[in-house]
Design an enzyme around this catalytic site. Sequence first.
Site: not given
Length: 601
Positions: A2, A27, A75, A99-100, A476, A480, A483, A499, A596
Amino acid sequence: MCGIVGYSGKRDAVKILLSGLSKLEYRGYDSAGIAVCGDSGAVEIRKSKGRLTELEKKLGDGVITGHVGIGHTRWATHGEPSDVNSHPHKSGMVTLVHNGIIENYVKLRDKLKTRGKSFASDTDTEVVAALIDRYYIGDAVEAIFTAAAMLRGSYALAVMFDDRPGEVYAIRKDSPLVVGKGADEIIIASDIPAFLSETRDYYLLDENEIAVVKDGGVKFYDYVKGFHEKELMTATWDVEAAEKGGYPHFMLKEMHEQPATLRDTVFPRISESGKILENELKDTSFIKQIRIVGCGSAMHAGLLGKAFIEKYARVPVTVDIASEFRYSSPVFNEGDVIVLISQSGETADSLAVTKLAKEKGIKTIGIVNVVGSSIARAVDNVVYTNAGPEIAVATTKAYTAQVAVLYLLGLRLAKDRGTIDDARYGEIVAAMRAIPEKAAEVLTHEDEYKRLASIYQGAHDMFFIGRGQDSALCCEGSLKLKEISYMHSEAYAAGELKHGTISLITEGVPVVAVATTEAMLEKTVSNVKEVSARGAAVIFVSQLEAEGGFYKEKIVLPTLDEAVMPILAIIPMQLFAYYVAIARGCDVDKPRNLAKSVTVE
Ligand code: G6P
């Protein structure tokens, strides 16, 4: 997350608020609103779901005018994006934006209800407005302080009172707020870009200090110092850089946000008595087997969730890629629950799995970041990751938030099933609470990860190896790197190397070896010795002591319970990938060919 703007001065408040809010669009938000104290002294509110243009339509031909006001881009975290959940919220004499996240809002709301307060929205914010109103008997500063002392969580607030036209009050804790000072005007904002085109002079509001804005001027007050002077600062940023909070890329900013986002993910979910996910999951007795489904990093988070849930809750877990699962004729049993993981909540294959579950009568739980997204709406139960808007294509803070939610889910199941004793439960809960602080510690070693990136950025291939939870983590770490830097990279279970993949290890090939559990340390080290004997340049990632000689470099993780260590261990790998990509001249925020949110199959 927010954005807040507040104005007091001589100019048209609506214009300044809208212009400030537009500067905070980066934001991320899903609704917006303003409240303006008109020249008659009455507070007028307009708010709308959607972009600022929707709000502008509602404002029409300038029927609302005034020189004082507050504005907000929301948000959503508590309650879906909608007109009614948008800010500002009003209760009695009080109108505010926030906000928060208020962690104890349910308890506060219940208490306020018994005192006759009613609530129109699902938000934690409206509870704050009602709380301040309850304590407001003519002294605004006192009422705000009294209410703030009762809030758990994070907040930045801009507040107006019906009987105080021309005044705006602001307070913050763990959420940003700055106070811009122009000639005869004050602009409060979540971030400097909101007023950078008007003024470069600003004050930094301290935690739990109140800014009292009146007639274009500001005074600061706190309990210890009373009213006091503050140092005026001058911003030197250019607008473009400031929108990324001073970071060169959103990805870097988002990695650095992880201590704060992990706090927002974890803290509101653990009650004072140590109960977990009480609001999100009333009952877990129906869960006999968990089928985790997601795409990309969300699926990787699922792999870590499987390791944790099976170990502590003894519930069998399968993990599948959504695009495979939906066409695989899955066999379902009674008591199966599908757990869908998705940052965007819009990934086409994952969404298709929620539909499949409905057809088959299988219960669903969503672990989703974007509130009100398609998956969040389609599942039976949703647990939001509270990671805030993620703009860089490669996920970082949303991934660690997903893992944190899966660990919380595992702990809750373990407790409900009695598969964990109280002492161990308490230890892991304490470790979860320590994650934000430990994540901040990992980030202080950024220069070290940058140094390693500069050494290995020219490599052709790279491998990531580990066992158990570390094998899941390597998936992961490797993703990262490939990509965003376009370096070929593979993740392998360390015990599986012999193997086949070990044939690719030649002199100088970099191998990241991760060992975060005592139980697997020796086994992993012996696999690492096999690759280092064949010339691999090993970067060892661990908090554990192991006899040296088998690695070239070591990334030392902070001490923390190994059960939750993967959340810390991924951060150096994220930063390593980032700096390799930078060294190779890649567009880190928008890597080639990637999106995204993948809304097609
Ligand atoms: C894309 C993104 C990834 C993400 C995946 C799943 O590939 O680039 O970062 O992990 O989609 O997206 P979701 O929004 O469902 O988590």
